[in-house]
Design a protein around this motif. Structure first.
Motif, mmCIF file in Angstrom:
data_model
loop_
_atom_site.group_PDB
_atom_site.id
_atom_site.type_symbol
_atom_site.label_atom_id
_atom_site.label_comp_id
_atom_site.label_asym_id
_atom_site.label_seq_id
_atom_site.Cartn_x
_atom_site.Cartn_y
_atom_site.Cartn_z
ATOM 1 N N ILE A 1 0.376 -1.265 0.121
ATOM 2 C CA ILE A 1 -0.089 -0.132 -0.204
ATOM 3 C C ILE A 1 0.714 1.324 -0.242
ATOM 4 O O ILE A 1 2.350 1.211 0.346
ATOM 5 N N THR A 2 0.333 2.429 -0.626
ATOM 6 C CA THR A 2 0.750 4.075 -0.502
ATOM 7 C C THR A 2 0.088 5.046 0.123
ATOM 8 O O THR A 2 -1.119 4.580 -0.096
ATOM 9 N N CYS A 3 0.716 5.706 1.352
ATOM 10 C CA CYS A 3 -0.286 6.197 1.920
ATOM 11 C C CYS A 3 -0.136 8.002 1.593
ATOM 12 O O CYS A 3 1.719 8.348 1.340
ATOM 13 N N CYS A 4 -0.653 8.467 1.042
ATOM 14 C CA CYS A 4 -0.080 10.138 0.465
ATOM 15 C C CYS A 4 -0.383 11.091 1.810
ATOM 16 O O CYS A 4 -1.768 10.780 1.913
ATOM 17 N N MET A 5 0.199 11.806 1.969
ATOM 18 C CA MET A 5 -0.161 12.955 3.145
ATOM 19 C C MET A 5 -0.170 14.792 2.675
ATOM 20 O O MET A 5 1.054 15.050 1.857
ATOM 21 N N LEU A 6 -0.713 15.445 3.091
ATOM 22 C CA LEU A 6 -1.217 16.807 2.692
ATOM 23 C C LEU A 6 -1.219 17.365 3.659
ATOM 24 O O LEU A 6 -2.647 17.019 4.657
ATOM 25 N N ASN A 7 -0.154 17.933 4.423
ATOM 26 C CA ASN A 7 -0.187 19.279 5.295
ATOM 27 C C ASN A 7 -0.712 18.209 6.506
ATOM 28 O O ASN A 7 -1.504 18.702 7.180
ATOM 29 N N GLY A 8 -0.156 17.076 6.869
ATOM 30 C CA GLY A 8 0.002 15.946 7.769
ATOM 31 C C GLY A 8 -1.624 15.159 7.930
ATOM 32 O O GLY A 8 -1.547 14.481 8.886
ATOM 33 N N GLU A 9 -2.457 15.558 7.058
ATOM 34 C CA GLU A 9 -3.376 14.939 7.145
ATOM 35 C C GLU A 9 -3.302 13.216 5.933
ATOM 36 O O GLU A 9 -2.328 13.742 4.391
ATOM 37 N N VAL A 10 -4.194 12.216 6.435
ATOM 38 C CA VAL A 10 -3.827 11.205 5.288
ATOM 39 C C VAL A 10 -4.930 11.323 4.241
ATOM 40 O O VAL A 10 -5.807 10.807 4.409
ATOM 41 N N LEU A 11 -4.082 10.650 2.828
ATOM 42 C CA LEU A 11 -5.000 10.509 1.943
ATOM 43 C C LEU A 11 -6.121 9.672 1.364
ATOM 44 O O LEU A 11 -5.661 8.632 2.085
ATOM 45 N N PRO A 12 -6.736 9.239 0.851
ATOM 46 C CA PRO A 12 -7.276 7.613 0.300
ATOM 47 C C PRO A 12 -6.194 6.925 0.626
ATOM 48 O O PRO A 12 -5.166 7.422 -0.925
ATOM 49 N N ILE A 13 -5.769 5.976 0.815
ATOM 50 C CA ILE A 13 -4.676 4.818 1.372
ATOM 51 C C ILE A 13 -4.968 3.635 -0.413
ATOM 52 O O ILE A 13 -6.698 4.036 -0.955
ATOM 53 N N LEU A 14 -3.761 3.816 -0.953
ATOM 54 C CA LEU A 14 -4.283 3.183 -2.881
ATOM 55 C C LEU A 14 -3.444 1.382 -2.508
ATOM 56 O O LEU A 14 -1.893 1.852 -1.899
ATOM 57 N N SER A 15 -4.096 1.168 -2.549
ATOM 58 C CA SER A 15 -3.785 -0.887 -2.651
ATOM 59 C C SER A 15 -2.670 -0.578 -4.171
ATOM 60 O O SER A 15 -3.514 -0.408 -5.157
ATOM 61 N N ILE A 16 -1.430 -1.514 -4.046
ATOM 62 C CA ILE A 16 -0.734 -1.779 -5.714
ATOM 63 C C ILE A 16 -1.179 -2.787 -5.369
ATOM 64 O O ILE A 16 -0.028 -3.619 -5.141
ATOM 65 N N LYS A 17 -0.759 -3.522 -6.569
ATOM 66 C CA LYS A 17 -1.294 -4.971 -7.606
ATOM 67 C C LYS A 17 -0.254 -5.161 -8.731
ATOM 68 O O LYS A 17 -1.036 -4.033 -9.528
ATOM 69 N N THR A 18 0.314 -5.822 -8.466
ATOM 70 C CA THR A 18 1.614 -5.826 -10.020
ATOM 71 C C THR A 18 1.465 -7.076 -10.592
ATOM 72 O O THR A 18 2.037 -7.575 -9.828
ATOM 73 N N LYS A 19 1.667 -7.194 -12.022
ATOM 74 C CA LYS A 19 2.225 -7.898 -11.967
ATOM 75 C C LYS A 19 3.539 -9.074 -12.540
ATOM 76 O O LYS A 19 3.625 -10.521 -12.518
ATOM 77 N N GLU A 20 4.053 -7.857 -11.897
ATOM 78 C CA GLU A 20 5.503 -8.143 -11.478
ATOM 79 C C GLU A 20 5.908 -8.579 -10.415
ATOM 80 O O GLU A 20 5.041 -8.383 -9.149
ATOM 81 N N GLU A 21 7.812 -9.169 -10.323
ATOM 82 C CA GLU A 21 7.574 -9.908 -8.895
ATOM 83 C C GLU A 21 7.469 -8.978 -7.588
ATOM 84 O O GLU A 21 7.393 -9.216 -6.644
ATOM 85 N N PHE A 22 8.002 -7.011 -8.204
ATOM 86 C CA PHE A 22 7.717 -6.691 -7.185
ATOM 87 C C PHE A 22 7.064 -4.777 -8.155
ATOM 88 O O PHE A 22 7.167 -5.206 -9.164
ATOM 89 N N PHE A 23 7.093 -4.213 -7.221
ATOM 90 C CA PHE A 23 6.823 -3.126 -7.843
ATOM 91 C C PHE A 23 7.860 -2.002 -8.391
ATOM 92 O O PHE A 23 8.635 -0.833 -7.832
ATOM 93 N N ASN A 24 8.251 -2.490 -9.686
ATOM 94 C CA ASN A 24 9.650 -1.972 -10.588
ATOM 95 C C ASN A 24 9.042 -0.723 -11.406
ATOM 96 O O ASN A 24 7.961 -0.386 -11.527
ATOM 97 N N TYR A 25 9.797 0.063 -12.087
ATOM 98 C CA TYR A 25 9.503 1.285 -13.020
ATOM 99 C C TYR A 25 9.034 0.697 -13.643
ATOM 100 O O TYR A 25 8.278 2.117 -14.453
ATOM 101 N N SER A 26 8.640 -0.601 -14.518
ATOM 102 C CA SER A 26 7.196 -0.752 -15.482
ATOM 103 C C SER A 26 6.766 -0.883 -15.212
ATOM 104 O O SER A 26 5.115 0.616 -15.327
ATOM 105 N N SER A 27 6.383 -0.874 -13.450
ATOM 106 C CA SER A 27 4.481 -1.475 -13.220
ATOM 107 C C SER A 27 4.682 0.806 -12.951
ATOM 108 O O SER A 27 3.277 1.099 -12.610
#
Length: 301
Positions: free
Chosen positions: A180-206
């Protein structure tokens, strides 16, 4: 207001920086701002190009972008700029130092060791962590120079590859879980994003290709959602972040592991921060307005 969008730079992430800069320039409100593209190729051309600006929007990534160097220069000549300050930028760019702060603040992070050359690899410690492991440059981003190593025999080659990009290399425990990744703006947490990739990890092309990964805003189960948000706010305070940033995490068996903090997250059309802001109800143009306004309000220069 005259705004210079500083992009390009000297790091291995130069290409990504130009994509970020281009998207920012396209999206800034032309009725509010006079926009000046400022591509740079060396450190030395920066001062002459930005010294008369009312505001510098930093669209750089990697070395001389996220590491506090350009922030220090802009502060020294009195030009307000977007995002985090010198200390926060430097701390978060250095993955080893970041992890030491996580540990000091009782924030879970995958185990790791550091090496400066292949001969320093401590195979016994790595066996203790267990394979696979992630091998990555200590200072860098966009997954450049990163390798997922499944077997001992692959380790030397991966370290050698990472050393092409940095003087220090991190060998990190691989946590297989929900990314997951958590974006923050002025100290507040924006909607959390789930990341699903076909690769072994979240690489450059992903990260940067169209349809490179599936990234969706999610609501975690209540106790876990609350825990993630609390960890984000602890990171914000511990690293003295300001304006905006992105915190990357892995969740495994209900445990939350922080991987790293990005003080200048990507702002391309495929980047995570604009997607999270959109899920919050902010267009990219509105997000840029908020970043500029908040940066000016928190700037001392």
């Amino acid at each position: 207001m005259q705004i210079g969008v500083v992009m390009g730079g000297i790091s291995t992430e130069k290409e990504v920086s130009y994509l970020t800069g281009k998207y920012i320039i396209e999206s800034l409100d032309k009725d509010k701002y006079e926009i000046l593209p400022i591509p740079i190729n060396t450190k030395y051309e920066l001062i002459d190009r930005v010294k008369c600006l009312e505001f510098a929007f930093i669209a750089l990534h990697g070395s001389f972008g996220e590491d506090g160097q350009i922030q220090a220069i802009l502060e020294s000549i009195g030009v307000p700029y977007s995002g985090c300050g010198v200390l926060s930028s430097a701390l978060c760019m250095d993955k080893d130092t970041s992890k030491k702060v996580f540990v000091a603040e009782n924030i879970k992070t995958p185990r790791w060791i550091m090496v400066r050359r292949e001969e320093e690899i401590n195979y016994a410690k790595i066996e203790d962590m267990g394979y696979p492991v992630m091998v990555k440059p200590n200072n860098g981003g966009s997954s450049i120079g990163i390798t997922l190593v499944n077997h001992k025999e692959e380790l030397d080659k991966a370290v050698k590859e990472a050393l092409k990009y940095d003087e220090e290399v991190m060998i990190e425990e691989y946590i297989k879980g929900e990314e997951i990744t958590c974006c923050m703006l002025n100290g507040e947490v924006l909607p959390i994003l789930s990341i699903k990739t076909k690769e072994e990890f979240f690489n450059y092309s992903s990260k940067y290709d169209d349809n490179g990964a599936e990234e969706n805003a999610i609501e975690l189960p209540e106790p876990l959602q609350k825990n993630v948000e609390e960890i984000c706010k602890r990171c914000w305070e511990s690293f003295k972040l300001r304006v905006y940033g992105r915190i990357d995490m892995i969740i495994k068996d209900g445990e939350v592991y922080v991987l790293e903090i990005n003080t200048l997250p990507g702002m391309t059309k495929n980047s995570l921060f604009p997607k999270s802001a959109k899920a919050f109800g902010l267009s990219f143009s509105e997000l840029l307005d908020k970043i500029i306004e908040s940066s000016l309000n928190t700037s001392k220069y």
